[in-house]
Design a protein around this motif. Sequence first.
Motif, PDB file in Angstrom:
ATOM      1  N   ALA A 258      47.253  42.368  33.203  1.00  0.00           N
ATOM      2  CA  ALA A 258      46.813  42.477  34.343  1.00  0.00           C
ATOM      3  C   ALA A 258      47.920  41.698  35.293  1.00  0.00           C
ATOM      4  N   LEU A 259      48.836  41.150  34.828  1.00  0.00           N
ATOM      5  CA  LEU A 259      50.141  40.633  35.430  1.00  0.00           C
ATOM      6  C   LEU A 259      49.397  39.348  35.960  1.00  0.00           C
ATOM      7  N   ASN A 260      48.886  38.846  35.169  1.00  0.00           N
ATOM      8  CA  ASN A 260      48.104  37.301  35.422  1.00  0.00           C
ATOM      9  C   ASN A 260      47.521  37.096  36.639  1.00  0.00           C
ATOM     10  N   ALA A 261      46.672  38.295  37.142  1.00  0.00           N
ATOM     11  CA  ALA A 261      46.044  38.213  38.163  1.00  0.00           C
ATOM     12  C   ALA A 261      44.890  37.411  38.177  1.00  0.00           C
ATOM     13  N   MET A 262      44.373  36.810  39.353  1.00  0.00           N
ATOM     14  CA  MET A 262      43.471  35.791  39.429  1.00  0.00           C
ATOM     15  C   MET A 262      42.067  36.491  39.305  1.00  0.00           C
ATOM     16  N   ASN A 263      41.220  36.155  38.306  1.00  0.00           N
ATOM     17  CA  ASN A 263      39.883  36.411  38.451  1.00  0.00           C
ATOM     18  C   ASN A 263      39.122  35.065  38.145  1.00  0.00           C
ATOM     19  N   ALA A 264      37.650  35.408  38.185  1.00  0.00           N
ATOM     20  CA  ALA A 264      36.818  34.148  38.053  1.00  0.00           C
ATOM     21  C   ALA A 264      37.230  33.400  36.500  1.00  0.00           C
ATOM     22  N   GLU A 265      37.457  34.248  35.386  1.00  0.00           N
ATOM     23  CA  GLU A 265      37.558  33.564  34.178  1.00  0.00           C
ATOM     24  C   GLU A 265      38.910  32.949  34.251  1.00  0.00           C
ATOM     25  N   LEU A 266      39.933  33.345  34.758  1.00  0.00           N
ATOM     26  CA  LEU A 266      41.320  32.695  34.620  1.00  0.00           C
ATOM     27  C   LEU A 266      41.087  31.410  35.438  1.00  0.00           C
ATOM     28  N   ILE A 267      40.667  31.563  36.823  1.00  0.00           N
ATOM     29  CA  ILE A 267      40.476  30.249  37.786  1.00  0.00           C
ATOM     30  C   ILE A 267      39.749  29.312  36.916  1.00  0.00           C
ATOM     31  N   ALA A 268      38.584  29.772  36.611  1.00  0.00           N
ATOM     32  CA  ALA A 268      37.689  28.711  35.854  1.00  0.00           C
ATOM     33  C   ALA A 268      38.446  28.061  34.652  1.00  0.00           C
TER      34      ALA A 268
END
Length: 269
Positions: free
Chosen positions: A23-33
């Motif tokens: 996902a090209l390291n796109a920001m979602n809730a899982e990544l930011i958390a």
Amino acid sequence: MSVIEVAESRSGILLMRLNRPDALNAMNAELIAALHDVLREIRDDSRVRAVVLTGAGRVFCAGLDLRGYGAPPGAPEDGEGRTQAGLRVQKHIAELSEAMRGVRAPIIAAVNGAAAGGGMALALLSDIRLAGTSTVFHPSFIKRGLSNCDIGVSWLLPRMIGFSRAADLLLTGKSVDAGEAERIGIVSAVVPDDQLVDTALERASAIAEHSPFGVWMTKEVLWANLETTSLRGGVEMENRTQILAALTKDHCEAVTAFLEKRPANYQNR
């Protein structure tokens, strides 16, 4: 698979990778958390001497995941209004500004490939930025019908490169390649892509040679004095911090090691 990979690459030095390469390291809730969790865990850990932040795959971070962010922590199961839900997501991401600043250890962004929108903000929130030759910064919020003033960018960028240059980039949304980013002061160095992480780790090792308290105080005062309104106020803060450092055993060890022409053995005391 963890969306944030953390490894102690060298003694006291963490290599942290955003790990959503598909996902090209796109920001979602899982990544930011997950990023918040790591930053919270290492915030006050004096054993962590420096952190290198980079992206898995060919991109540092493509910004917000436009396919959907997901539910941030605390979101009610029965939903809430669009404004309320939007602000919850906004704060979840934007609070990275204080989280990254609050970590004692300096954070070095090894920006590989594109850093767009929130990805650019993540790089700007780091203490030091290094770019690969293929790196491109995209201030892209404005191209999605939003303000380009987001996640601290409108506060950070003018202080880095001046108001006029910052306004030019944020109002036009034009991309900045690695060479221009170095020329105007967004990054401190550009290195070949295949040497980027190793160069960042070398920077981290150079930082780790110094006393933990001295590095911590240097980072704190640098950030605090961005908000100080006068030279006098800045100097007074420096004065008090310097006396604190001078009273540590590590300061005595540093002086002794210098006189004895040997490396210092710091104990964080």
